[in-house]
Write a protein that holds these residues in place. Structure first.
Motif, mmCIF file in Angstrom:
data_model
loop_
_atom_site.group_PDB
_atom_site.id
_atom_site.type_symbol
_atom_site.label_atom_id
_atom_site.label_comp_id
_atom_site.label_asym_id
_atom_site.label_seq_id
_atom_site.Cartn_x
_atom_site.Cartn_y
_atom_site.Cartn_z
ATOM 1 N N PHE A 171 -8.152 -82.508 -33.918
ATOM 2 C CA PHE A 171 -8.049 -81.197 -34.568
ATOM 3 C C PHE A 171 -6.631 -80.960 -35.067
ATOM 4 N N GLY A 172 -5.629 -81.316 -34.229
ATOM 5 C CA GLY A 172 -4.250 -81.156 -34.664
ATOM 6 C C GLY A 172 -3.921 -81.993 -35.879
ATOM 7 N N HIS A 173 -4.494 -83.181 -35.941
ATOM 8 C CA HIS A 173 -4.257 -84.022 -37.114
ATOM 9 C C HIS A 173 -4.957 -83.448 -38.337
ATOM 10 N N ASN A 174 -6.167 -82.935 -38.140
ATOM 11 C CA ASN A 174 -6.892 -82.342 -39.273
ATOM 12 C C ASN A 174 -6.172 -81.108 -39.810
ATOM 13 N N GLU A 175 -5.521 -80.350 -38.907
ATOM 14 C CA GLU A 175 -4.833 -79.136 -39.339
ATOM 15 C C GLU A 175 -3.557 -79.435 -40.112
ATOM 16 N N CYS A 176 -3.169 -80.693 -40.162
ATOM 17 C CA CYS A 176 -2.067 -81.063 -41.051
ATOM 18 C C CYS A 176 -2.507 -81.019 -42.510
ATOM 19 N N PHE A 177 -3.805 -80.965 -42.741
ATOM 20 C CA PHE A 177 -4.361 -80.879 -44.088
ATOM 21 C C PHE A 177 -5.028 -79.505 -44.209
ATOM 22 N N ILE A 178 -4.301 -78.547 -44.753
ATOM 23 C CA ILE A 178 -4.789 -77.177 -44.869
ATOM 24 C C ILE A 178 -5.802 -77.122 -46.004
ATOM 25 N N LYS A 179 -7.034 -76.683 -45.671
ATOM 26 C CA LYS A 179 -8.130 -76.719 -46.631
ATOM 27 C C LYS A 179 -8.604 -75.309 -46.969
ATOM 28 N N ALA A 180 -9.275 -75.201 -48.101
ATOM 29 C CA ALA A 180 -9.803 -73.910 -48.544
ATOM 30 C C ALA A 180 -10.976 -73.515 -47.660
ATOM 31 N N PRO A 181 -10.992 -72.283 -47.123
ATOM 32 C CA PRO A 181 -12.096 -71.865 -46.249
ATOM 33 C C PRO A 181 -13.356 -71.479 -47.013
ATOM 34 N N PHE A 182 -13.250 -71.364 -48.327
ATOM 35 C CA PHE A 182 -14.417 -70.994 -49.144
ATOM 36 C C PHE A 182 -14.085 -71.295 -50.598
#
Length: 414
Positions: free
Chosen positions: A281-292
């Motif tokens: 999860f911490g690694h994924n949060e390095c890539f900030i994505k659009a929530p919608f």
């Protein structure tokens, strides 16, 4: 006065100037001139040009303001038709109805308020969950984005290391679990072997006891010495002791739960998998994505910038891809005039725009609260309690699009 002296010449000069002043010929226009009692004539009256210019400007401004008020009045909107009053005058043609009482009554039924263009859920600020350095920005302002699309990326060096460490821990826990499962089979085999050892000691004890009985008979018949009989007894006692030891081992194996080690290994594996999920999860949060699906309104970051754990402003503002609404803030004195389904005429708050959008009230708040707008306006009393109502805007391709945050003026018709 002494003739020929300096004082005499100055006095004579002053008398000549005064005589010329009082005997000067007046302009022909002032035919009604009459010398005053003191002997000093009044000066001619002249018009002050600056004052005249200022008066003309004020008069022109009054006419311009009146024209703008009439132009922005709801009666002049082409989509409205007021009833005929005192003649065949039609509203919207620039002709004001001749009944001022009717205008006052109709104006008292309307509510005018300021409002802002928004979406139902509001714009969303995006913050990174963990501090880090901005590695790359993937979007630009006013860009349309899809759900899950990467907006910007933080440096993931540390996150990668933590993810690799957690993955290795999970692999080790899997091996421990397999070993624990094999211990169960070993325990069953050890239990079988110990039962066989106990049975063997019991058989050995039976043989020793048989020999003891034979030795007893031989001793009674004087066929065996006392020492030989004592040796037979000691042999029985030794076998009994060995039997008790083997039975204790058997009870220990029977009391041992072979699944305990497997259970501990299973729980340890679950804990390590949880740490792996956290690292992932911490690694994924390095890539900030659009929530919608939406549009990027504003970027407050740049590549190479370090973001702290408590940022003062969001990294990105994103607007959901939904229909825009008007969020009107009605003051309490006009709140009683608001009702669901009420027609609303919407105009830009600037006096230069004549575009008019049409909408209707779809929701009225159930409480009076402070203004939703967070920016403090120095010319506005921000503690004023207002009633918020939501207005849906009708689609009109002939008008320019409304933009988020645009300040508008809303006229709610009765």
């Amino acid at each position: 006065m002494k003739v020929g002296t300096k004082e005499g010449r100055e006095v004579a000069s002053t008398e000549r100037l005064d005589a010329g002043r009082y005997t000067a010929t007046l302009p022909a226009k002032n035919t009604d001139y009459t010398p005053s009692a003191e002997g000093n004539p009044p000066r001619p009256k002249r018009i002050a040009l600056p004052a005249l210019g200022l008066g003309i400007v004020l008069l022109g401004g009054t006419f311009v303001g009146a024209a703008m008020i009439l132009k922005g009045s709801p009666y002049t909107l082409g989509s409205l038709n007021a009833p005929k009053v005192g003649g065949d005058a039609k509203i919207g043609t620039g002709v004001i109805p001749p009944a001022p009482d009717f205008l006052a009554v109709e104006a008292s039924k309307r509510a005018v308020c300021t409002a802002f263009v928004d979406v139902e859920q509001g714009i969303t600020p995006i913050y990174p969950l963990a501090p880090g350095r901005v590695k790359k920005i993937h979007v630009a302002e006013n860009q349309k984005v899809k759900l899950g699309e990467v907006l910007f990326q933080l440096d993931d060096t540390l996150a990668k290391a933590q993810l690799a460490e957690a993955t290795a821990d999970v692999d080790a826990a899997l091996q421990q679990l397999e070993q624990a499962k094999s211990l169960n089979v070993q325990h069953q085999e050890q239990l079988k072997g110990q039962i066989a050892a106990v049975d063997a000691r019991k058989a050995e004890l039976a043989v020793s006891q048989s020999k003891q009985r034979s030795a007893k008979k031989a001793l009674d018949n004087n066929l065996l010495s006392q020492d030989e009989y004592i040796g037979a007894e000691k042999g029985v006692e030794a076998v009994q002791s060995t039997l008790r030891i083997e039975e204790a081992k058997l009870r220990g194996l029977q009391a041992t739960n072979p699944k305990t080690a497997e259970l501990l290994a299973t729980n340890d594996l679950a804990a390590r998998r949880a740490r792996l999920d956290r690292a992932q999860f911490g690694h994924n949060e390095c890539f900030i994505k659009a929530p919608f699906n939406g549009e990027v309104l504003r970027l407050f970051i740049s590549e190479g910038e370090s973001l702290g754990s408590n940022p003062k402003s969001p990294a990105v503002y994103i607007c959901p891809d939904k229909a825009k609404i008007i969020r009107a803030e009605v003051e309490q004195e006009f709140a009683r005039r608001i009702k669901l389904g009420q027609v609303a005429m919407i105009q830009d708050d600037t006096a230069l725009a004549n575009d008019t959008w049409k909408g209707k009230v779809t929701r009225v708040s159930g409480w009076y609260a402070q203004r939703r707008s967070t920016s403090l306006d120095p010319m506005q009393f921000n503690d004023l309690r207002t009633l918020e109502c939501i207005i849906e805007v009708e689609t009109n391709d002939q008008l320019p699009p409304l933009r988020i945050g645009q300040k508008v003026r809303v006229t709610l018709l009765p």
